[in-house]
Design a protein around this motif. Structure first.
Motif, PDB file in Angstrom:
ATOM      1  N   GLU A 118       0.892  -1.280   0.139  1.00  0.00           N
ATOM      2  CA  GLU A 118       0.137  -0.059   0.003  1.00  0.00           C
ATOM      3  C   GLU A 118       0.804   1.295  -0.097  1.00  0.00           C
ATOM      4  OE1 GLU A 118      -4.076  -1.054   2.488  1.00  0.00           O
ATOM      5  OE2 GLU A 118      -2.373  -1.102   3.494  1.00  0.00           O
ATOM      6  N   LYS A 119       1.953   1.261   0.861  1.00  0.00           N
ATOM      7  CA  LYS A 119       2.937   2.253   0.691  1.00  0.00           C
ATOM      8  C   LYS A 119       3.429   2.626  -0.632  1.00  0.00           C
ATOM      9  CE  LYS A 119       4.349   1.542   5.716  1.00  0.00           C
ATOM     10  NZ  LYS A 119       5.204   1.164   6.446  1.00  0.00           N
ATOM     11  N   LEU A 120       3.843   1.583  -1.262  1.00  0.00           N
ATOM     12  CA  LEU A 120       4.404   1.579  -2.582  1.00  0.00           C
ATOM     13  C   LEU A 120       3.426   2.313  -3.518  1.00  0.00           C
ATOM     14  CD1 LEU A 120       6.747   1.185  -4.669  1.00  0.00           C
ATOM     15  CD2 LEU A 120       5.779  -1.245  -4.748  1.00  0.00           C
ATOM     16  N   THR A 121       2.181   1.598  -3.480  1.00  0.00           N
ATOM     17  CA  THR A 121       1.162   2.127  -4.522  1.00  0.00           C
ATOM     18  C   THR A 121       0.924   3.549  -4.317  1.00  0.00           C
ATOM     19  OG1 THR A 121      -0.056  -0.005  -4.707  1.00  0.00           O
ATOM     20  CG2 THR A 121      -1.334   1.851  -5.074  1.00  0.00           C
ATOM     21  N   TYR A 122       0.588   4.030  -3.083  1.00  0.00           N
ATOM     22  CA  TYR A 122       0.367   5.528  -2.753  1.00  0.00           C
ATOM     23  C   TYR A 122       1.729   6.443  -3.157  1.00  0.00           C
ATOM     24  CZ  TYR A 122      -3.534   4.249   0.374  1.00  0.00           C
ATOM     25  OH  TYR A 122      -4.668   3.851   0.859  1.00  0.00           O
ATOM     26  N   LEU A 137      11.635   2.727  -0.165  1.00  0.00           N
ATOM     27  CA  LEU A 137      11.023   1.981   1.079  1.00  0.00           C
ATOM     28  C   LEU A 137      11.514   0.769   1.265  1.00  0.00           C
ATOM     29  CD1 LEU A 137       7.295   1.926  -0.507  1.00  0.00           C
ATOM     30  CD2 LEU A 137       8.144   2.556   1.834  1.00  0.00           C
ATOM     31  N   PHE A 138      12.181  -0.117   0.533  1.00  0.00           N
ATOM     32  CA  PHE A 138      12.703  -1.577   0.766  1.00  0.00           C
ATOM     33  C   PHE A 138      14.174  -1.823   0.839  1.00  0.00           C
ATOM     34  CE2 PHE A 138       8.715  -1.934  -1.831  1.00  0.00           C
ATOM     35  CZ  PHE A 138       7.775  -1.909  -0.903  1.00  0.00           C
ATOM     36  N   SER A 284      31.433  11.834  -3.834  1.00  0.00           N
ATOM     37  CA  SER A 284      31.113  11.083  -2.566  1.00  0.00           C
ATOM     38  C   SER A 284      31.228   9.521  -2.793  1.00  0.00           C
ATOM     39  CB  SER A 284      29.960  11.382  -1.910  1.00  0.00           C
ATOM     40  OG  SER A 284      29.759  12.810  -1.564  1.00  0.00           O
ATOM     41  N   ALA A 285      31.920   8.910  -2.046  1.00  0.00           N
ATOM     42  CA  ALA A 285      32.084   7.549  -1.853  1.00  0.00           C
ATOM     43  C   ALA A 285      30.836   7.006  -1.061  1.00  0.00           C
ATOM     44  CB  ALA A 285      33.117   6.897  -1.070  1.00  0.00           C
ATOM     45  N   LEU A 286      29.998   6.181  -1.553  1.00  0.00           N
ATOM     46  CA  LEU A 286      28.424   6.048  -1.005  1.00  0.00           C
ATOM     47  C   LEU A 286      28.350   4.576  -1.053  1.00  0.00           C
ATOM     48  CD1 LEU A 286      26.352   8.267  -3.184  1.00  0.00           C
ATOM     49  CD2 LEU A 286      27.186   8.719  -0.823  1.00  0.00           C
ATOM     50  N   GLN A 287      27.628   4.025  -0.041  1.00  0.00           N
ATOM     51  CA  GLN A 287      27.118   2.490   0.511  1.00  0.00           C
ATOM     52  C   GLN A 287      25.876   2.310  -0.167  1.00  0.00           C
ATOM     53  OE1 GLN A 287      29.418   0.367   1.213  1.00  0.00           O
ATOM     54  NE2 GLN A 287      31.019   1.823   1.087  1.00  0.00           N
ATOM     55  N   ILE A 288      25.484   1.063  -0.446  1.00  0.00           N
ATOM     56  CA  ILE A 288      24.146   0.774  -0.806  1.00  0.00           C
ATOM     57  C   ILE A 288      23.507   0.519   0.536  1.00  0.00           C
ATOM     58  CG2 ILE A 288      22.671  -1.181  -1.934  1.00  0.00           C
ATOM     59  CD1 ILE A 288      25.017  -1.468  -3.792  1.00  0.00           C
ATOM     60  N   ASP A 289      22.532   1.264   0.792  1.00  0.00           N
ATOM     61  CA  ASP A 289      21.413   1.034   1.817  1.00  0.00           C
ATOM     62  C   ASP A 289      20.566   0.065   1.832  1.00  0.00           C
ATOM     63  OD1 ASP A 289      19.955   2.358   4.502  1.00  0.00           O
ATOM     64  OD2 ASP A 289      18.659   1.454   3.081  1.00  0.00           O
ATOM     65  N   THR A 290      20.576  -1.158   2.659  1.00  0.00           N
ATOM     66  CA  THR A 290      19.913  -2.434   2.688  1.00  0.00           C
ATOM     67  C   THR A 290      18.675  -2.329   3.637  1.00  0.00           C
ATOM     68  OG1 THR A 290      21.361  -3.523   4.289  1.00  0.00           O
ATOM     69  CG2 THR A 290      21.942  -3.535   1.889  1.00  0.00           C
ATOM     70  N   ASN A 291      18.413  -1.349   4.145  1.00  0.00           N
ATOM     71  CA  ASN A 291      17.163  -1.254   5.084  1.00  0.00           C
ATOM     72  C   ASN A 291      15.991  -0.368   4.597  1.00  0.00           C
ATOM     73  OD1 ASN A 291      18.691  -2.698   7.270  1.00  0.00           O
ATOM     74  ND2 ASN A 291      19.821  -0.728   7.758  1.00  0.00           N
ATOM     75  N   GLY A 292      16.141   0.566   3.667  1.00  0.00           N
ATOM     76  CA  GLY A 292      14.996   1.191   3.476  1.00  0.00           C
ATOM     77  C   GLY A 292      14.256   2.195   4.537  1.00  0.00           C
ATOM     78  N   LEU A 293      13.103   2.320   4.534  1.00  0.00           N
ATOM     79  CA  LEU A 293      12.454   3.118   5.366  1.00  0.00           C
ATOM     80  C   LEU A 293      12.643   2.447   6.748  1.00  0.00           C
ATOM     81  CD1 LEU A 293      10.150   5.138   6.193  1.00  0.00           C
ATOM     82  CD2 LEU A 293       8.536   3.695   5.618  1.00  0.00           C
ATOM     83  N   GLN A 294      12.913   3.331   7.812  1.00  0.00           N
ATOM     84  CA  GLN A 294      13.073   2.870   9.316  1.00  0.00           C
ATOM     85  C   GLN A 294      12.386   3.817  10.084  1.00  0.00           C
ATOM     86  OE1 GLN A 294      15.380   0.021  10.335  1.00  0.00           O
ATOM     87  NE2 GLN A 294      14.394  -0.317   8.177  1.00  0.00           N
ATOM     88  N   ILE A 299       7.265   0.639  17.916  1.00  0.00           N
ATOM     89  CA  ILE A 299       7.617  -0.900  17.748  1.00  0.00           C
ATOM     90  C   ILE A 299       7.141  -1.298  16.327  1.00  0.00           C
ATOM     91  CG2 ILE A 299       6.722  -1.195  20.128  1.00  0.00           C
ATOM     92  CD1 ILE A 299       4.039  -1.850  18.987  1.00  0.00           C
ATOM     93  N   LYS A 300       6.556  -0.229  15.350  1.00  0.00           N
ATOM     94  CA  LYS A 300       6.162  -0.404  13.930  1.00  0.00           C
ATOM     95  C   LYS A 300       7.573  -0.437  12.980  1.00  0.00           C
ATOM     96  CE  LYS A 300       1.751   1.401  14.184  1.00  0.00           C
ATOM     97  NZ  LYS A 300       0.562   2.424  14.161  1.00  0.00           N
ATOM     98  N   THR A 301       7.441  -1.165  12.136  1.00  0.00           N
ATOM     99  CA  THR A 301       8.366  -1.394  11.073  1.00  0.00           C
ATOM    100  C   THR A 301       8.126  -1.046   9.750  1.00  0.00           C
ATOM    101  OG1 THR A 301       8.149  -3.897  11.012  1.00  0.00           O
ATOM    102  CG2 THR A 301       9.762  -3.158  12.553  1.00  0.00           C
ATOM    103  N   ALA A 302       8.962  -0.942   8.808  1.00  0.00           N
ATOM    104  CA  ALA A 302       8.829  -0.446   7.579  1.00  0.00           C
ATOM    105  C   ALA A 302       8.119  -1.656   6.557  1.00  0.00           C
ATOM    106  CB  ALA A 302       9.912   0.108   6.798  1.00  0.00           C
ATOM    107  N   VAL A 303       8.841  -2.748   6.769  1.00  0.00           N
ATOM    108  CA  VAL A 303       8.373  -3.912   6.023  1.00  0.00           C
ATOM    109  C   VAL A 303       8.008  -5.109   7.017  1.00  0.00           C
ATOM    110  CG1 VAL A 303       9.031  -5.640   4.182  1.00  0.00           C
ATOM    111  CG2 VAL A 303       9.935  -3.525   4.314  1.00  0.00           C
ATOM    112  N   GLU A 304       6.719  -5.548   6.953  1.00  0.00           N
ATOM    113  CA  GLU A 304       6.163  -6.162   8.139  1.00  0.00           C
ATOM    114  C   GLU A 304       5.913  -7.696   7.584  1.00  0.00           C
ATOM    115  OE1 GLU A 304       3.405  -2.789   9.890  1.00  0.00           O
ATOM    116  OE2 GLU A 304       2.520  -4.055   8.254  1.00  0.00           O
TER     117      GLU A 304
END
Length: 304
Positions: A118-122, A137-138, A284-294, A299-304
């Motif tokens: 739903e978050k992706l669709t919106y 997001l992901f 800039s030397a950058l890294q790939i983020d593997t967490n997405g939305l945090q 207690i709620k998380t981005a990907v349930e």
């Protein structure tokens, strides 16, 4: 309402030929600290952020209000403290990150219990395409497909053994202008060839064949041939980066930022060399983020 913090990574879309469908999350972040308040208050703590005098003109607030409205809810008044490492109008998905922040703000304070899809669709509806929304997001590398009915399918590759080097110029390039130089139509032969290059790119990334992936990145036919003339030093950056041993260099999103993909552990030295080579750019030397939305302090998380 308990105080909490929303964190969303930047993203780099297209990866060359994966036009409007591929994107990767990067370790630059938009953060939104949310606290209860008697009235709306927005505090900007970054030079990258617009200084909206009126909270109603802020994209995060507008998206949050619309998201709440879709569920027949009204946003409670909040104090929002906003910080960002993501430069505006440079090709790092700043608007997508703000849109996700607005969706998640409404999700949290209105207790909407939105699913990841739903978050992706919106987000896709607000942004117009999912290529920046999905990786922010992901996390990781995401491949998306938006259908005519506005359905979005997605697949995530969280682990890529790559470093990323970003070449961020001082000037902005609006997405509308970058899209204006693209052709309206491709012939059947052009579309077939361009799509095949994109297919091999994705397959090579899945299989870890980064040499082949870099070759495909630099043979895009969908947008880079048309946008390259909008970006000063485009050809020089690609040539010098290749001399440094990168796999491939592409325009990030609609530009004007460019990114190189390199062997893990070599990004910093490549960035240092390219900074000496290139004036007027932040390298800039950058890294790939593997967490997405945090979400922090909740207690709620981005990907349930």
């Amino acid at each position: 309402m308990k105080e909490f913090i929303i964190s969303i990574p930047a993203s780099s879309a297209n990866l060359g030929p994966a036009f409007d469908s591929g994107g990767i999350a990067l370790n630059l972040y938009l953060t939104l600290k949310v606290a209860e308040s008697d009235q709306w208050e927005l505090i900007s703590q970054s030079s990258f952020l617009p200084t909206d005098a009126n909270y109603e003109e802020n994209l995060i607030y507008q998206v949050a209000k619309e998201t709440a409205k879709r569920h027949n809810k009204q946003l409670p008044t909040c104090k929002l403290t906003i910080n960002s490492d993501i430069p505006l109008a440079r090709g790092f998905g700043s608007s997508a990150s703000a849109i996700i922040a607005g969706i998640e703000l409404a999700n949290q304070v209105c207790e909407l219990s939105l699913s990841p899809d739903e978050k992706l669709t919106y987000g896709t509806e607000f942004e117009g395409h999912p290529d920046n929304i999905a990786p922010s997001l992901f996390g990781g590398l995401t491949i998306t497909s938006k259908h005519f009915k506005n359905d979005v399918d997605w697949l995530r590759i969280p682990d890529l053994d790559l470093d990323v080097v970003g070449y961020i110029p001082e000037f902005e390039l609006e997405t509308k202008a970058a899209r204006g130089v693209l052709p309206a139509y491709f012939s059947k032969e052009q579309a077939t060839t361009a799509s095949s290059i994109s297919n091999v790119l994705i397959a090579s990334l899945f299989s870890g064949n980064y040499e082949l992936a870099g070759k495909m990145m630099e043979n895009d036919l969908f947008h880079e041939p048309y946008r390259s003339e909008l970006i000063p030093h485009y050809h020089e950056i690609k040539k010098e980066a290749k001399r440094c041993g990168v796999y491939g260099t592409v325009i990030s999103g609609a530009g004007p930022t460019m990114v190189s993909f390199a062997e893990k552990g070599k990004g910093k030295s490549i960035a240092e060399h390219m900074q000496q080579f290139l004036q007027g750019y932040q390298i800039s030397a950058l890294q790939i983020d593997t967490n997405g939305l945090q979400i922090n302090n909740t207690i709620k998380t981005a990907v349930e």
